[in-house]
Design a protein around this motif. Structure first.
Motif, PDB file in Angstrom:
ATOM      1  N   TRP A 162       7.189  -4.906   3.706  1.00 33.15           N
ATOM      2  CA  TRP A 162       7.851  -5.214   2.442  1.00 33.15           C
ATOM      3  C   TRP A 162       8.315  -3.931   1.742  1.00 33.15           C
ATOM      4  O   TRP A 162       9.434  -3.865   1.228  1.00 33.15           O
ATOM      5  CB  TRP A 162       6.917  -6.016   1.550  1.00 33.15           C
ATOM      6  CG  TRP A 162       7.517  -6.303   0.209  1.00 33.15           C
ATOM      7  CD1 TRP A 162       7.130  -5.788  -0.979  1.00 33.15           C
ATOM      8  CD2 TRP A 162       8.637  -7.141  -0.071  1.00 33.15           C
ATOM      9  NE1 TRP A 162       7.923  -6.278  -1.990  1.00 33.15           N
ATOM     10  CE2 TRP A 162       8.868  -7.111  -1.460  1.00 33.15           C
ATOM     11  CE3 TRP A 162       9.465  -7.932   0.718  1.00 33.15           C
ATOM     12  CZ2 TRP A 162       9.882  -7.827  -2.077  1.00 33.15           C
ATOM     13  CZ3 TRP A 162      10.487  -8.648   0.097  1.00 33.15           C
ATOM     14  CH2 TRP A 162      10.681  -8.590  -1.277  1.00 33.15           C
ATOM     15  N   LEU A 163       7.456  -2.909   1.727  1.00 29.11           N
ATOM     16  CA  LEU A 163       7.824  -1.657   1.065  1.00 29.11           C
ATOM     17  C   LEU A 163       9.001  -0.987   1.778  1.00 29.11           C
ATOM     18  O   LEU A 163       9.885  -0.430   1.115  1.00 29.11           O
ATOM     19  CB  LEU A 163       6.622  -0.718   1.000  1.00 29.11           C
ATOM     20  CG  LEU A 163       5.514  -1.163   0.046  1.00 29.11           C
ATOM     21  CD1 LEU A 163       4.304  -0.250   0.176  1.00 29.11           C
ATOM     22  CD2 LEU A 163       6.007  -1.216  -1.384  1.00 29.11           C
ATOM     23  N   ARG A 164       9.023  -1.044   3.104  1.00 24.22           N
ATOM     24  CA  ARG A 164      10.174  -0.493   3.847  1.00 24.22           C
ATOM     25  C   ARG A 164      11.446  -1.251   3.484  1.00 24.22           C
ATOM     26  O   ARG A 164      12.505  -0.669   3.305  1.00 24.22           O
ATOM     27  CB  ARG A 164       9.937  -0.554   5.354  1.00 24.22           C
ATOM     28  CG  ARG A 164       8.970   0.480   5.862  1.00 24.22           C
ATOM     29  CD  ARG A 164       8.908   0.479   7.380  1.00 24.22           C
ATOM     30  NE  ARG A 164      10.174   0.809   7.991  1.00 24.22           N
ATOM     31  CZ  ARG A 164      10.599   2.041   8.252  1.00 24.22           C
ATOM     32  NH1 ARG A 164       9.841   3.067   7.945  1.00 24.22           N
ATOM     33  NH2 ARG A 164      11.767   2.253   8.820  1.00 24.22           N
ATOM     34  N   HIS A 165      11.331  -2.561   3.368  1.00 27.31           N
ATOM     35  CA  HIS A 165      12.481  -3.387   3.011  1.00 27.31           C
ATOM     36  C   HIS A 165      12.972  -3.043   1.600  1.00 27.31           C
ATOM     37  O   HIS A 165      14.176  -2.864   1.376  1.00 27.31           O
ATOM     38  CB  HIS A 165      12.098  -4.862   3.095  1.00 27.31           C
ATOM     39  CG  HIS A 165      13.100  -5.785   2.488  1.00 27.31           C
ATOM     40  ND1 HIS A 165      14.317  -6.049   3.069  1.00 27.31           N
ATOM     41  CD2 HIS A 165      13.063  -6.499   1.336  1.00 27.31           C
ATOM     42  CE1 HIS A 165      14.997  -6.882   2.299  1.00 27.31           C
ATOM     43  NE2 HIS A 165      14.251  -7.174   1.247  1.00 27.31           N
ATOM     44  N   LYS A 166      12.046  -2.953   0.640  1.00 20.64           N
ATOM     45  CA  LYS A 166      12.418  -2.679  -0.749  1.00 20.64           C
ATOM     46  C   LYS A 166      13.020  -1.282  -0.923  1.00 20.64           C
ATOM     47  O   LYS A 166      13.864  -1.079  -1.773  1.00 20.64           O
ATOM     48  CB  LYS A 166      11.195  -2.818  -1.672  1.00 20.64           C
ATOM     49  CG  LYS A 166      10.725  -4.240  -1.848  1.00 20.64           C
ATOM     50  CD  LYS A 166      11.772  -5.131  -2.446  1.00 20.64           C
ATOM     51  CE  LYS A 166      11.858  -4.943  -3.935  1.00 20.64           C
ATOM     52  NZ  LYS A 166      12.771  -5.833  -4.607  1.00 20.64           N
ATOM     53  N   SER A 167      12.600  -0.323  -0.095  1.00 22.84           N
ATOM     54  CA  SER A 167      13.129   1.039  -0.222  1.00 22.84           C
ATOM     55  C   SER A 167      14.435   1.212   0.546  1.00 22.84           C
ATOM     56  O   SER A 167      15.041   2.269   0.501  1.00 22.84           O
ATOM     57  CB  SER A 167      12.094   2.058   0.269  1.00 22.84           C
ATOM     58  OG  SER A 167      11.869   1.904   1.651  1.00 22.84           O
ATOM     59  N   GLY A 168      14.868   0.171   1.256  1.00 17.82           N
ATOM     60  CA  GLY A 168      16.142   0.217   1.960  1.00 17.82           C
ATOM     61  C   GLY A 168      16.076   0.819   3.351  1.00 17.82           C
ATOM     62  O   GLY A 168      17.108   1.040   3.966  1.00 17.82           O
ATOM     63  N   LYS A 169      14.873   1.092   3.851  1.00 13.87           N
ATOM     64  CA  LYS A 169      14.742   1.645   5.195  1.00 13.87           C
ATOM     65  C   LYS A 169      14.934   0.527   6.217  1.00 13.87           C
ATOM     66  O   LYS A 169      14.511  -0.608   6.011  1.00 13.87           O
ATOM     67  CB  LYS A 169      13.370   2.281   5.381  1.00 13.87           C
ATOM     68  CG  LYS A 169      13.163   3.495   4.500  1.00 13.87           C
ATOM     69  CD  LYS A 169      11.802   4.096   4.751  1.00 13.87           C
ATOM     70  CE  LYS A 169      11.597   5.302   3.854  1.00 13.87           C
ATOM     71  NZ  LYS A 169      10.266   5.874   4.022  1.00 13.87           N
ATOM     72  N   GLN A 197      14.411  -1.584   9.651  1.00 12.43           N
ATOM     73  CA  GLN A 197      13.265  -1.935  10.480  1.00 12.43           C
ATOM     74  C   GLN A 197      13.581  -1.624  11.937  1.00 12.43           C
ATOM     75  O   GLN A 197      14.725  -1.735  12.372  1.00 12.43           O
ATOM     76  CB  GLN A 197      12.951  -3.428  10.339  1.00 12.43           C
ATOM     77  CG  GLN A 197      12.573  -3.841   8.934  1.00 12.43           C
ATOM     78  CD  GLN A 197      11.266  -3.223   8.490  1.00 12.43           C
ATOM     79  OE1 GLN A 197      10.351  -3.069   9.281  1.00 12.43           O
ATOM     80  NE2 GLN A 197      11.195  -2.851   7.231  1.00 12.43           N
ATOM     81  N   ASP A 198      12.578  -1.240  12.662  1.00 13.24           N
ATOM     82  CA  ASP A 198      12.732  -1.006  14.090  1.00 13.24           C
ATOM     83  C   ASP A 198      12.729  -2.356  14.794  1.00 13.24           C
ATOM     84  O   ASP A 198      11.760  -3.104  14.710  1.00 13.24           O
ATOM     85  CB  ASP A 198      11.588  -0.136  14.602  1.00 13.24           C
ATOM     86  CG  ASP A 198      11.731   0.224  16.060  1.00 13.24           C
ATOM     87  OD1 ASP A 198      12.756  -0.141  16.672  1.00 13.24           O
ATOM     88  OD2 ASP A 198      10.817   0.878  16.589  1.00 13.24           O
ATOM     89  N   ARG A 199      13.808  -2.685  15.445  1.00 12.98           N
ATOM     90  CA  ARG A 199      13.922  -3.994  16.094  1.00 12.98           C
ATOM     91  C   ARG A 199      12.987  -4.146  17.283  1.00 12.98           C
ATOM     92  O   ARG A 199      12.766  -5.242  17.765  1.00 12.98           O
ATOM     93  CB  ARG A 199      15.360  -4.233  16.543  1.00 12.98           C
ATOM     94  CG  ARG A 199      16.331  -4.327  15.392  1.00 12.98           C
ATOM     95  CD  ARG A 199      17.742  -4.570  15.897  1.00 12.98           C
ATOM     96  NE  ARG A 199      18.693  -4.482  14.821  1.00 12.98           N
ATOM     97  CZ  ARG A 199      19.121  -5.534  14.137  1.00 12.98           C
ATOM     98  NH1 ARG A 199      18.682  -6.723  14.434  1.00 12.98           N
ATOM     99  NH2 ARG A 199      19.999  -5.385  13.177  1.00 12.98           N
ATOM    100  N   LEU A 200      12.440  -3.059  17.760  1.00 17.75           N
ATOM    101  CA  LEU A 200      11.551  -3.122  18.918  1.00 17.75           C
ATOM    102  C   LEU A 200      10.090  -3.288  18.524  1.00 17.75           C
ATOM    103  O   LEU A 200       9.233  -3.347  19.396  1.00 17.75           O
ATOM    104  CB  LEU A 200      11.719  -1.861  19.767  1.00 17.75           C
ATOM    105  CG  LEU A 200      13.137  -1.633  20.303  1.00 17.75           C
ATOM    106  CD1 LEU A 200      13.200  -0.326  21.070  1.00 17.75           C
ATOM    107  CD2 LEU A 200      13.581  -2.785  21.174  1.00 17.75           C
ATOM    108  N   ASN A 201       9.795  -3.351  17.223  1.00 18.96           N
ATOM    109  CA  ASN A 201       8.414  -3.543  16.794  1.00 18.96           C
ATOM    110  C   ASN A 201       7.934  -4.923  17.203  1.00 18.96           C
ATOM    111  O   ASN A 201       8.595  -5.933  16.963  1.00 18.96           O
ATOM    112  CB  ASN A 201       8.276  -3.393  15.280  1.00 18.96           C
ATOM    113  CG  ASN A 201       8.207  -1.957  14.849  1.00 18.96           C
ATOM    114  OD1 ASN A 201       8.039  -1.060  15.671  1.00 18.96           O
ATOM    115  ND2 ASN A 201       8.318  -1.732  13.561  1.00 18.96           N
ATOM    116  N   CYS A 202       6.788  -4.953  17.828  1.00 17.72           N
ATOM    117  CA  CYS A 202       6.184  -6.211  18.238  1.00 17.72           C
ATOM    118  C   CYS A 202       4.697  -6.114  17.909  1.00 17.72           C
ATOM    119  O   CYS A 202       4.042  -5.137  18.257  1.00 17.72           O
ATOM    120  CB  CYS A 202       6.402  -6.426  19.729  1.00 17.72           C
ATOM    121  SG  CYS A 202       5.755  -7.990  20.307  1.00 17.72           S
TER     122      CYS A 202
END
Length: 68
Positions: free
Chosen positions: A18-25, A27-32
């Protein structure tokens, strides 16, 4: 694949995402992630077994709103 333990690890992961999303960073699409849940207790097993028996007692009208 990253392992996360339930419940603290899941809470921390969600907060981090959520914090990454709110700061505009981005997401790594390969995160599993895989979540390690605690083993099921005998009490929980009994409740699940009881739930499956209770679910079979419904009529078609109760399940679907009409008779089939």
């Amino acid at each position: 694949m990253k392992r996360v333990e339930y419940p603290d690890g899941v809470e921390n992961l969600m907060m981090h995402l959520w914090l990454r999303h709110k700061s505009g960073k981005s997401q790594d699409r390969l995160n599993c992630y895989t979540v390690d849940f605690p083993p099921i207790s005998e009490k929980e097993r009994a409740e699940m077994r009881k739930g499956t028996v209770d679910d079979q007692n419904y009529t078609d009208e109760e399940l679907y709103g009409t008779s089939i």
